[in-house]
Design a protein around this motif. Structure first.
Motif: not given
Length: 56
Positions: A19-25, A27-35
């Motif tokens: 669950f933690a790894l899926k949540a981190l993925w 979050i990483a996708i959202i940060v990439l889109v914002v970037w």
């Protein structure tokens, strides 16, 4: 009884890690889109050229 508890504990740990790894993925996708959006939507600096959207 102890082996059953160990198996249940291991299953709980693996579920939590998954669950933690899926949540981190996500979050990483959202940060990439914002970037990436930061490169497209950049404010203009003085002189009409594009400024930096980050502060460092």
């Amino acid at each position: 009884m102890a082996p059953v508890l160990l198996v249940l504990l291991l299953a709980l740990l693996l579920f939590g890690a998954g669950f933690a790894l899926k949540a981190l993925w996500w979050i990483a996708i959202i940060v990439l889109v914002v970037w990436l959006l930061g490169f497209v939507i950049r404010p203009t600096a003085s002189g009409g050229k594009r400024g930096r959207w980050y502060r460092w």
